[in-house]
Design a protein around this motif. Structure first.
Motif, PDB file in Angstrom:
ATOM      1  N   GLN A  60       0.979  -0.955   0.122  1.00 48.33           N
ATOM      2  CA  GLN A  60       0.372   0.153  -0.341  1.00 48.33           C
ATOM      3  C   GLN A  60       0.752   1.121   0.222  1.00 48.33           C
ATOM      4  OE1 GLN A  60      -2.735  -0.719   3.253  1.00 48.33           O
ATOM      5  NE2 GLN A  60      -3.676  -2.162   2.312  1.00 48.33           N
ATOM      6  N   GLY A  61       1.777   1.538   1.040  1.00 50.47           N
ATOM      7  CA  GLY A  61       2.480   2.386   0.972  1.00 50.47           C
ATOM      8  C   GLY A  61       3.187   2.333  -0.875  1.00 50.47           C
ATOM      9  N   LEU A  62       3.558   0.841  -1.462  1.00 55.30           N
ATOM     10  CA  LEU A  62       4.409   1.599  -2.567  1.00 55.30           C
ATOM     11  C   LEU A  62       3.506   1.966  -3.416  1.00 55.30           C
ATOM     12  CD1 LEU A  62       6.816   0.734  -4.631  1.00 55.30           C
ATOM     13  CD2 LEU A  62       5.772  -1.136  -5.072  1.00 55.30           C
ATOM     14  N   LEU A  63       1.860   1.796  -3.811  1.00 52.66           N
ATOM     15  CA  LEU A  63       1.226   2.144  -4.217  1.00 52.66           C
ATOM     16  C   LEU A  63       0.932   3.785  -4.211  1.00 52.66           C
ATOM     17  CD1 LEU A  63      -0.962   1.768  -6.198  1.00 52.66           C
ATOM     18  CD2 LEU A  63      -2.448   1.712  -4.598  1.00 52.66           C
ATOM     19  N   THR A  81       3.529   5.898  -3.149  1.00 52.80           N
ATOM     20  CA  THR A  81       4.365   6.571  -4.016  1.00 52.80           C
ATOM     21  C   THR A  81       4.919   6.188  -5.200  1.00 52.80           C
ATOM     22  OG1 THR A  81       5.935   5.237  -1.787  1.00 52.80           O
ATOM     23  CG2 THR A  81       7.618   5.718  -3.647  1.00 52.80           C
ATOM     24  N   LEU A  82       4.526   5.404  -6.270  1.00 51.51           N
ATOM     25  CA  LEU A  82       4.062   5.698  -7.274  1.00 51.51           C
ATOM     26  C   LEU A  82       3.097   6.961  -7.492  1.00 51.51           C
ATOM     27  CD1 LEU A  82       3.906   1.460  -7.926  1.00 51.51           C
ATOM     28  CD2 LEU A  82       6.152   3.626  -8.598  1.00 51.51           C
ATOM     29  N   GLU A  83       2.639   6.931  -6.947  1.00 52.44           N
ATOM     30  CA  GLU A  83       0.774   8.009  -7.139  1.00 52.44           C
ATOM     31  C   GLU A  83       1.336   9.153  -7.224  1.00 52.44           C
ATOM     32  OE1 GLU A  83      -2.242   7.481  -4.602  1.00 52.44           O
ATOM     33  OE2 GLU A  83      -2.956   5.994  -5.564  1.00 52.44           O
ATOM     34  N   VAL A  84       2.710   9.536  -6.107  1.00 54.01           N
ATOM     35  CA  VAL A  84       2.868  10.709  -5.937  1.00 54.01           C
ATOM     36  C   VAL A  84       4.589  10.902  -7.179  1.00 54.01           C
ATOM     37  CG1 VAL A  84       4.659  12.156  -4.256  1.00 54.01           C
ATOM     38  CG2 VAL A  84       2.621  10.990  -3.817  1.00 54.01           C
ATOM     39  N   PRO A 101       1.278   8.256   3.760  1.00 60.27           N
ATOM     40  CA  PRO A 101       1.529   6.853   3.953  1.00 60.27           C
ATOM     41  C   PRO A 101       2.304   6.634   3.137  1.00 60.27           C
ATOM     42  CG  PRO A 101      -0.043   7.524   3.939  1.00 60.27           C
ATOM     43  CD  PRO A 101       0.348   9.102   3.819  1.00 60.27           C
ATOM     44  N   GLU A 102       3.359   7.195   2.874  1.00 61.96           N
ATOM     45  CA  GLU A 102       4.638   6.939   1.710  1.00 61.96           C
ATOM     46  C   GLU A 102       5.141   5.298   1.753  1.00 61.96           C
ATOM     47  OE1 GLU A 102       7.846   7.410   1.788  1.00 61.96           O
ATOM     48  OE2 GLU A 102       7.626   8.162   3.115  1.00 61.96           O
ATOM     49  N   LEU A 103       5.917   4.959   1.130  1.00 62.73           N
ATOM     50  CA  LEU A 103       6.198   3.688   1.495  1.00 62.73           C
ATOM     51  C   LEU A 103       7.581   3.205   2.718  1.00 62.73           C
ATOM     52  CD1 LEU A 103       7.231   0.293   0.329  1.00 62.73           C
ATOM     53  CD2 LEU A 103       8.953   1.453  -1.170  1.00 62.73           C
ATOM     54  N   LEU A 104       8.585   4.541   2.659  1.00 62.09           N
ATOM     55  CA  LEU A 104       9.606   4.610   3.203  1.00 62.09           C
ATOM     56  C   LEU A 104       8.571   4.702   5.268  1.00 62.09           C
ATOM     57  CD1 LEU A 104      12.121   4.659   3.746  1.00 62.09           C
ATOM     58  CD2 LEU A 104      12.385   7.348   4.189  1.00 62.09           C
TER      59      LEU A 104
END
Length: 289
Positions: free
Chosen positions: A67-70, A72-75, A219-222
């Motif tokens: 979910q964080g990867l998703l 992150t890709l959106e941003v 709430p991004e990946l890191l």
């Protein structure tokens, strides 16, 4: 056949090649020693135990990181798309012959290139609410990325335009095209074709810069990796796993950029491939007189 000679330096002689091999072996051995020492130290402080790595194979934690990867890709993709448009516009504005357009564009580029990205994020996080502007965390993170990355890309566009042969501008003017038409029909298609790897690099840049989401609570990946590390008390393992995800994504994008930059081989049409090659004409028979 003529042998290729290096353009920047001469070929190494036997002694130089021997020294290079020795230096390479020493560097590899030193690197292996550093890695082995780091692993031994981690084992000594019990950071390689299975108890600390097992949470990373649980589906609940993997789903949380995905979910964080998703996000992150959106941003990253949103920031890259907008920064490409923004950078192209202000880059062309800086090239304009009109001072009222080139001077503000130059000021915007130099301003946002000089300010560190994290200061821009803090300005949108703390400064804008003082003026009554409360943006969602997504845009508090994305807009500074767009301003910073777009100003860098503007310089790339400007350099790409200036690298073209000036004869193309003269030829366009000779057939009656205005400057704007020349940019749209002749210059920009060539610039973007040559800047395809730079476009992918821009996406990679925005993906990495999205890691500043922890500043705004996005709430991004890191950020999600930090939460999992706090919950399972395995920061080192979680951050290592998160770094692997970043490496895989960025390596895939880099490979994609290399494929775009690879010259395409000319294709033969099926009709041409099926058509037999013409036989050479027979020489006329000679007669003896």
């Amino acid at each position: 056949m003529t042998s290729r000679t290096p353009a920047l330096f001469d070929e190494l002689g036997p002694r130089g090649q021997k020294r290079l091999r020795i230096a390479t072996i020493v560097a590899v051995v030193a690197l292996i020693g550093i890695v082995a020492g780091a692993i031994a130290q981690l084992a000594h402080v019990q950071q390689l135990t299975a108890r600390l790595w097992e949470p990373l194979i649980e589906w609940s934690n993997i789903r949380y990181l995905l979910q964080g990867l998703l996000t992150t890709l959106e941003v990253g993709l949103t920031g890259a798309a907008i920064s490409l448009v923004f950078g192209t516009l202000i880059g062309l504005g800086r090239l304009s012959t009109h001072k009222w357009l080139s001077l503000p564009s130059t000021g915007v580029i130099e301003l946002f290139r000089a300010i560190p990205l994290i200061l821009l994020v803090y300005f949108f996080l703390i400064g804008l609410p003082m003026f009554g502007w409360n943006l969602p965390p997504f845009w508090v993170l994305t807009i500074p990325i767009v301003l910073h990355a777009g100003s860098v890309f503007a310089e790339i566009v400007r350099a790409g335009v200036n690298s073209l042969d000036r004869g193309q501008f003269d030829a366009a003017a000779a057939i009656g095209l205005r400057r704007g038409q020349t940019m749209k029909l002749i210059v920009l298609p060539q610039v973007f074709r040559s800047l395809r790897p730079a476009l992918v690099t821009q996406v990679i840049r925005t993906l990495k810069e999205s890691s500043l989401g922890y500043v705004v609570g996005y709430p991004e990946l890191l950020r999600d990796g930090q939460v999992i590390g706090e919950y399972n008390a395995n920061f080192l393992q979680t951050y290592a796993f998160t770094a692997v995800i970043y490496i895989v994504i960025n390596f895939g994008l880099s490979r994609f950029a290399e494929l775009l930059d690879r010259p395409k081989k000319p294709r033969r049409s099926s009709a041409a491939a099926a058509e037999p090659e013409p036989e050479p004409a027979a020489e006329p028979a000679r007669t003896l007189v």
